[in-house]
Design a protein around this motif. Sequence first.
Motif, mmCIF file in Angstrom:
data_model
loop_
_atom_site.group_PDB
_atom_site.id
_atom_site.type_symbol
_atom_site.label_atom_id
_atom_site.label_comp_id
_atom_site.label_asym_id
_atom_site.label_seq_id
_atom_site.Cartn_x
_atom_site.Cartn_y
_atom_site.Cartn_z
ATOM 1 N N VAL A 1 0.693 -1.144 -0.167
ATOM 2 C CA VAL A 1 0.041 0.079 0.051
ATOM 3 C C VAL A 1 0.967 1.120 -0.010
ATOM 4 N N GLY A 2 1.994 1.271 0.717
ATOM 5 C CA GLY A 2 2.931 2.427 0.870
ATOM 6 C C GLY A 2 3.508 2.674 -0.345
ATOM 7 N N LEU A 3 4.053 1.544 -1.113
ATOM 8 C CA LEU A 3 4.756 1.435 -2.291
ATOM 9 C C LEU A 3 3.744 2.049 -3.434
ATOM 10 N N ASP A 4 2.680 1.710 -3.409
ATOM 11 C CA ASP A 4 1.434 1.866 -4.516
ATOM 12 C C ASP A 4 1.085 3.545 -4.310
ATOM 13 N N LEU A 5 1.020 3.881 -2.967
ATOM 14 C CA LEU A 5 0.614 5.194 -2.972
ATOM 15 C C LEU A 5 1.885 6.326 -3.392
ATOM 16 N N ALA A 6 3.044 5.865 -2.782
ATOM 17 C CA ALA A 6 4.232 6.499 -3.286
ATOM 18 C C ALA A 6 4.211 6.457 -4.842
ATOM 19 N N LYS A 7 3.939 5.536 -5.648
ATOM 20 C CA LYS A 7 4.180 5.737 -6.905
ATOM 21 C C LYS A 7 2.795 6.643 -7.637
ATOM 22 N N GLU A 8 1.779 6.466 -6.754
ATOM 23 C CA GLU A 8 0.541 7.310 -7.508
ATOM 24 C C GLU A 8 1.058 8.671 -7.250
ATOM 25 N N LEU A 9 1.510 9.096 -5.987
ATOM 26 C CA LEU A 9 1.653 10.669 -5.810
ATOM 27 C C LEU A 9 2.869 10.825 -6.346
ATOM 28 N N GLY A 10 3.848 10.074 -6.766
ATOM 29 C CA GLY A 10 5.222 10.499 -6.968
ATOM 30 C C GLY A 10 6.235 10.720 -6.073
ATOM 31 N N THR A 11 6.115 10.333 -4.979
ATOM 32 C CA THR A 11 6.840 10.468 -3.595
ATOM 33 C C THR A 11 7.587 9.226 -3.258
ATOM 34 N N GLN A 12 8.454 9.400 -2.198
ATOM 35 C CA GLN A 12 8.875 8.129 -1.741
ATOM 36 C C GLN A 12 8.394 7.641 -0.418
ATOM 37 N N TYR A 13 8.350 6.364 -0.300
ATOM 38 C CA TYR A 13 8.241 5.752 0.968
ATOM 39 C C TYR A 13 9.192 4.936 1.613
ATOM 40 N N ILE A 14 9.842 5.146 2.740
ATOM 41 C CA ILE A 14 10.933 4.845 3.150
ATOM 42 C C ILE A 14 10.573 3.959 4.729
ATOM 43 N N VAL A 15 11.030 2.941 4.600
ATOM 44 C CA VAL A 15 10.731 1.995 5.762
ATOM 45 C C VAL A 15 11.961 1.410 6.220
ATOM 46 N N SER A 16 12.382 1.589 7.534
ATOM 47 C CA SER A 16 13.456 0.896 8.057
ATOM 48 C C SER A 16 13.370 -0.464 8.795
ATOM 49 N N PHE A 17 13.945 -1.435 8.524
ATOM 50 C CA PHE A 17 13.919 -2.802 9.000
ATOM 51 C C PHE A 17 15.162 -3.638 9.291
ATOM 52 N N ASN A 18 15.104 -4.289 10.347
ATOM 53 C CA ASN A 18 16.439 -5.106 10.577
ATOM 54 C C ASN A 18 16.527 -6.091 9.310
ATOM 55 N N THR A 19 17.615 -6.336 9.097
ATOM 56 C CA THR A 19 17.769 -7.260 7.627
ATOM 57 C C THR A 19 17.207 -8.430 8.043
ATOM 58 N N ASP A 20 17.319 -9.247 9.088
ATOM 59 C CA ASP A 20 16.619 -10.513 9.210
ATOM 60 C C ASP A 20 15.422 -10.508 9.493
ATOM 61 N N ASP A 21 14.505 -9.270 9.272
ATOM 62 C CA ASP A 21 13.169 -9.183 8.988
ATOM 63 C C ASP A 21 12.499 -9.242 7.615
ATOM 64 N N LEU A 22 13.754 -8.698 6.838
ATOM 65 C CA LEU A 22 13.164 -8.267 5.420
ATOM 66 C C LEU A 22 12.419 -9.320 4.706
ATOM 67 N N ASN A 23 13.158 -10.729 4.693
ATOM 68 C CA ASN A 23 12.603 -12.074 4.140
ATOM 69 C C ASN A 23 11.144 -12.335 4.541
ATOM 70 N N LYS A 24 10.703 -12.048 5.824
ATOM 71 C CA LYS A 24 9.478 -12.392 6.237
ATOM 72 C C LYS A 24 8.533 -11.575 5.560
ATOM 73 N N PHE A 25 8.497 -10.601 5.103
ATOM 74 C CA PHE A 25 7.564 -9.497 4.485
ATOM 75 C C PHE A 25 7.375 -9.343 2.890
ATOM 76 N N SER A 26 7.841 -10.720 2.387
ATOM 77 C CA SER A 26 7.826 -10.491 0.717
ATOM 78 C C SER A 26 6.356 -10.864 0.658
ATOM 79 N N PRO A 27 5.841 -10.161 -0.316
ATOM 80 C CA PRO A 27 4.489 -10.111 -0.397
ATOM 81 C C PRO A 27 4.297 -11.775 -1.223
ATOM 82 N N SER A 28 3.444 -12.411 -0.925
ATOM 83 C CA SER A 28 2.904 -13.637 -1.432
ATOM 84 C C SER A 28 2.246 -13.694 -2.761
#
Length: 168
Positions: free
Chosen positions: A141-168
Amino acid sequence: NLRLLGEVKVAGMTAKEIKRALGQGAFLTPATRAAAVGKLRDFQEQNEKLNKAIVTFEKFSKSLFEDAGSLTIEESINGPNFEFTIQGEKSRGINNMQIFCFDMVLTKLIHEKGIGPGFVVHDSHLFDATEERQVAKALKVGLDLAKELGTQYIVSFNTDDLNKFSPS
């Protein structure tokens, strides 16, 4: 049962309270009538903007949950009171997603006014205690809104958490 509402009294009342008092037979002097009409007009002008925020919140919450959440905005003397409801067990994760949805609403509405920094930043703590499926949806949703508005969506994560959140 007429009662006179003074200028000071009207200044401290919400539009809803003014309408109720007038409906109950309150009397306004010309000076207090002008103050009351101005306050009611301001509230009506804001109503359209508030309704847009409510509909936008429902849209964002619907993209994260099966049932759309609701945003209620009540007028008070100190400014608006916001109440968020998203169906489900009250938890830190649900509360965090309410914050996420409200952030997205603010981002969209501020961008439409041509103001704001042109980016949104979320720290990983916003996604703590949130189901991985909801996190993945929120990131999309954040990425889609950023694309729609031409803005940036920045999220900080711990690297070990990144793989858990890949969309299915």
